[in-house]
Design an enzyme around this catalytic site. Sequence first.
Site, PDB file in Angstrom:
ATOM      1  N   LYS A 163      22.739   8.156  53.803  1.00 39.93           N
ATOM      2  CA  LYS A 163      21.599   8.938  54.047  1.00 39.93           C
ATOM      3  C   LYS A 163      21.315   9.735  55.323  1.00 39.93           C
ATOM      4  O   LYS A 163      22.176   8.728  56.031  1.00 39.93           O
ATOM      5  CB  LYS A 163      19.885   8.670  53.573  1.00 39.93           C
ATOM      6  CG  LYS A 163      19.072   7.691  54.586  1.00 39.93           C
ATOM      7  CD  LYS A 163      17.823   7.916  54.438  1.00 39.93           C
ATOM      8  CE  LYS A 163      16.800   6.996  55.730  1.00 39.93           C
ATOM      9  NZ  LYS A 163      15.783   6.441  55.213  1.00 39.93           N
ATOM     10  N   LYS A 204      18.006  10.207  61.587  1.00 38.46           N
ATOM     11  CA  LYS A 204      18.197  10.414  62.963  1.00 38.46           C
ATOM     12  C   LYS A 204      18.249   9.031  63.821  1.00 38.46           C
ATOM     13  O   LYS A 204      18.425   9.124  64.726  1.00 38.46           O
ATOM     14  CB  LYS A 204      16.541  10.832  63.302  1.00 38.46           C
ATOM     15  CG  LYS A 204      15.625   9.762  63.522  1.00 38.46           C
ATOM     16  CD  LYS A 204      14.252  10.447  63.316  1.00 38.46           C
ATOM     17  CE  LYS A 204      12.622  10.207  62.762  1.00 38.46           C
ATOM     18  NZ  LYS A 204      12.230   9.438  61.723  1.00 38.46           N
ATOM     19  N   LYS A 244      18.559  -1.690  56.936  1.00 38.12           N
ATOM     20  CA  LYS A 244      18.791  -2.771  58.219  1.00 38.12           C
ATOM     21  C   LYS A 244      18.326  -3.776  59.365  1.00 38.12           C
ATOM     22  O   LYS A 244      18.620  -3.726  60.208  1.00 38.12           O
ATOM     23  CB  LYS A 244      16.957  -1.948  59.176  1.00 38.12           C
ATOM     24  CG  LYS A 244      16.408  -0.644  58.296  1.00 38.12           C
ATOM     25  CD  LYS A 244      15.275   0.247  58.986  1.00 38.12           C
ATOM     26  CE  LYS A 244      14.823   1.244  59.316  1.00 38.12           C
ATOM     27  NZ  LYS A 244      13.444   2.470  59.730  1.00 38.12           N
TER      28      LYS A 244
HETATM   29  P1  TYM Z   1      10.817   8.469  57.915  1.00 42.86           P
HETATM   30  O1  TYM Z   1      10.479   8.783  59.549  1.00 42.86           O
HETATM   31  O2  TYM Z   1      12.320   7.474  57.891  1.00 42.86           O
HETATM   32  O3  TYM Z   1      11.470   9.597  56.847  1.00 42.86           O
HETATM   33  C1  TYM Z   1      10.071  10.774  57.103  1.00 42.86           C
HETATM   34  C2  TYM Z   1      10.270  12.024  56.134  1.00 42.86           C
HETATM   35  O4  TYM Z   1      11.797  12.309  56.077  1.00 42.86           O
HETATM   36  C3  TYM Z   1      12.298  12.028  54.487  1.00 42.86           C
HETATM   37  N1  TYM Z   1      13.464  11.831  54.794  1.00 42.86           N
HETATM   38  C4  TYM Z   1      14.579  12.399  54.322  1.00 42.86           C
HETATM   39  N2  TYM Z   1      14.559  13.163  52.475  1.00 42.86           N
HETATM   40  C5  TYM Z   1      15.655  13.332  52.435  1.00 42.86           C
HETATM   41  N3  TYM Z   1      16.978  13.637  53.006  1.00 42.86           N
HETATM   42  C6  TYM Z   1      17.031  12.321  53.785  1.00 42.86           C
HETATM   43  N4  TYM Z   1      18.367  11.913  54.410  1.00 42.86           N
HETATM   44  C7  TYM Z   1      15.394  11.874  54.838  1.00 42.86           C
HETATM   45  N5  TYM Z   1      15.593  11.272  55.537  1.00 42.86           N
HETATM   46  C8  TYM Z   1      13.972  10.922  55.732  1.00 42.86           C
HETATM   47  C9  TYM Z   1      11.646  10.503  54.425  1.00 42.86           C
HETATM   48  O5  TYM Z   1      11.955  10.352  52.850  1.00 42.86           O
HETATM   49  C10 TYM Z   1      10.016  10.913  54.822  1.00 42.86           C
HETATM   50  O6  TYM Z   1       9.545  11.222  54.481  1.00 42.86           O
HETATM   51  N6  TYM Z   1       8.283   5.061  56.105  1.00 42.86           N
HETATM   52  C11 TYM Z   1       8.225   6.265  56.686  1.00 42.86           C
HETATM   53  C12 TYM Z   1       7.159   7.033  57.242  1.00 42.86           C
HETATM   54  C13 TYM Z   1       5.787   6.542  56.685  1.00 42.86           C
HETATM   55  C14 TYM Z   1       4.961   7.109  55.438  1.00 42.86           C
HETATM   56  C15 TYM Z   1       3.873   6.115  55.407  1.00 42.86           C
HETATM   57  C16 TYM Z   1       5.363   8.186  54.671  1.00 42.86           C
HETATM   58  C17 TYM Z   1       5.095   5.616  57.134  1.00 42.86           C
HETATM   59  N7  TYM Z   1       3.629   5.345  57.015  1.00 42.86           N
HETATM   60  C18 TYM Z   1       2.733   6.946  54.759  1.00 42.86           C
HETATM   61  C19 TYM Z   1       4.289   8.181  54.153  1.00 42.86           C
HETATM   62  C20 TYM Z   1       2.895   7.852  53.547  1.00 42.86           C
HETATM   63  C21 TYM Z   1       9.357   6.018  57.577  1.00 42.86           C
HETATM   64  O7  TYM Z   1      10.208   5.864  57.437  1.00 42.86           O
HETATM   65  O8  TYM Z   1      10.150   8.271  56.918  1.00 42.86           O
END
Ligand code: TYM
Length: 331
Positions: free
Chosen positions: A195, A198, A112
């Site tokens: 990947k 969004k 990023k």
């Molecule tokens: P975020 O918002 O990027 O994504 C949310 C969840 O979706 C999954 N994900 C995917 N899985 C498969 N293929 C993809 N292309 C894909 N894009 C996203 C992510 O693995 C995630 O499970 N840091 C985290 C949010 C967070 C969090 C936490 C998660 C903050 N604190 C504590 C678990 C526990 C994040 O940015 O997810």
Amino acid sequence: MKQTILSGIQPSGILTLGNYLGALRNWVAIQNDYDCKYFIADLHSITVTQDPKTLHENIKKTVMQYLACGLDPDKNTIFIQSHVHEHAELGWILNNSTYMGEMERMTQFKDKSAKQKKDSVRVGLFDYPVLMAADILLYDADLVPVGEDQRQHLEITRTIARRFNSQYGDIFKIPEGYISEAGARIMSLQDPSKKMSKSDSNPNAYISLLDAKDVIIKKFKKAVTDSENVVRYSSEQPGVQNLINIYSCITGKTATEVEKEFEGAGYGTFKVTVGEAVADTLAMIQAKYEELNSPENEDFLKDVYAKGAERARLLATPKLRQVYEAVGFIV
Ligand code: TYM
């Protein structure tokens, strides 16, 4: 007693098919078997530029998408991260059990920050895995269901928890990741080495949960594949492999079954079939979303996240107090 599950998604836009297949769908599947806490990670989302008005709307939309995907607010604790101030406070404490070198090695930070001007990368973006560790450790989560891209952040959470425990006593439970094979890594439709995200600048790269059927099919038709014209599950055909993965997740068919189904068929037929299957699944979610997205439901939604935050605080408040005592603060 049921084990505790905790996970969250950033409200940085409408959720994608990746978020659904990698996370939300699995959350729904396990909601009866665990004590589940699912939050909207708004504190995380401001680590990159957000327009305040859009962010405000996206937070509400994310709550609605959680419910539309099938999360039951009576069974799960659904809340907004910033409503439980203990997340940020524990994050600060844990900053002091984390080393700069560890954060510098985080691939998501490297990716990023590489996209931004060097002197405008925010400290929050650098520090973000520590806040994520706080989210998880605050609730003594046993399991954290996420997609593959979060694996490194879970590992560092475990490292931070162990380090804190060895300095201050047995305060935190060491959590485990819960990464299901299927759907853990849904790739961009425009560049299958990246990947699906969004925040991709090209909307053709991702399927949004709220895309209309014709848009979904158009995006799949434009999906980058190769010149083989054979539907084969192979890492040498990453675009096709990604489409097979998506189709498998949606239909429950194995990759071999999908290869058989499209034997002799060209990519044109394959892509449209995948698009239709995705659109049909999302149509159910979209119908529920539309129902929720009306002014009469505003109070209901507020009630969901207010009750969720109240329930979350029942655990977060005593846990933070325990941490404050352990480090020597006067509480
Ligand atoms: P975020 O918002 O990027 O994504 C949310 C969840 O979706 C999954 N994900 C995917 N899985 C498969 N293929 C993809 N292309 C894909 N894009 C996203 C992510 O693995 C995630 O499970 N840091 C985290 C949010 C967070 C969090 C936490 C998660 C903050 N604190 C504590 C678990 C526990 C994040 O940015 O997810």
